[in-house]
Motif scaffolding. Sequence first.
Motif: not given
Length: 92
Positions: A42-45, A51-52, A62-69
Motif C-alpha cells: 500500500l505504501v509503495t502504491l 510521484v506520478s 514508477v521507479l522513483q515511486g518504488i524507491l520512495c516507498g
Amino acid sequence: MEWNAIANFIKPELLIVVAVCWVIGYILKQTPRVPDWTIIYLVTLGAVVLVSLTLGFNAESVLQGILCGAVAVYGNQLVKQARKSGDDNDLS
C-alpha cells in the motif's frame, strides 16, 4: 551496494514523498483491519501515485515511486530495529 547509494537515486524534490509514505505506513500500522504484510504494498502504491501526480506518469515515475516507498519502509524498519537493539542492551 550501500543503502545510501540507493537513497541517492531519489530526486531531492521527492523527499517529501518519502516523508508522506512514512506517515501513511504509520497510519496503516495503527489500523486494526490492515494486515502488516499489506503495508509495504500500500505504501509503495501510494508512492507511485504521488510521484506520478508530481512528475507525470512514466517509467521514471514508477521507479522513483518504488524507491520512495522502499526507503520509507526500510527507514522505518531501521528505526524499529535500532530501538529494539537499544532496549536489549538496557536489559543486560
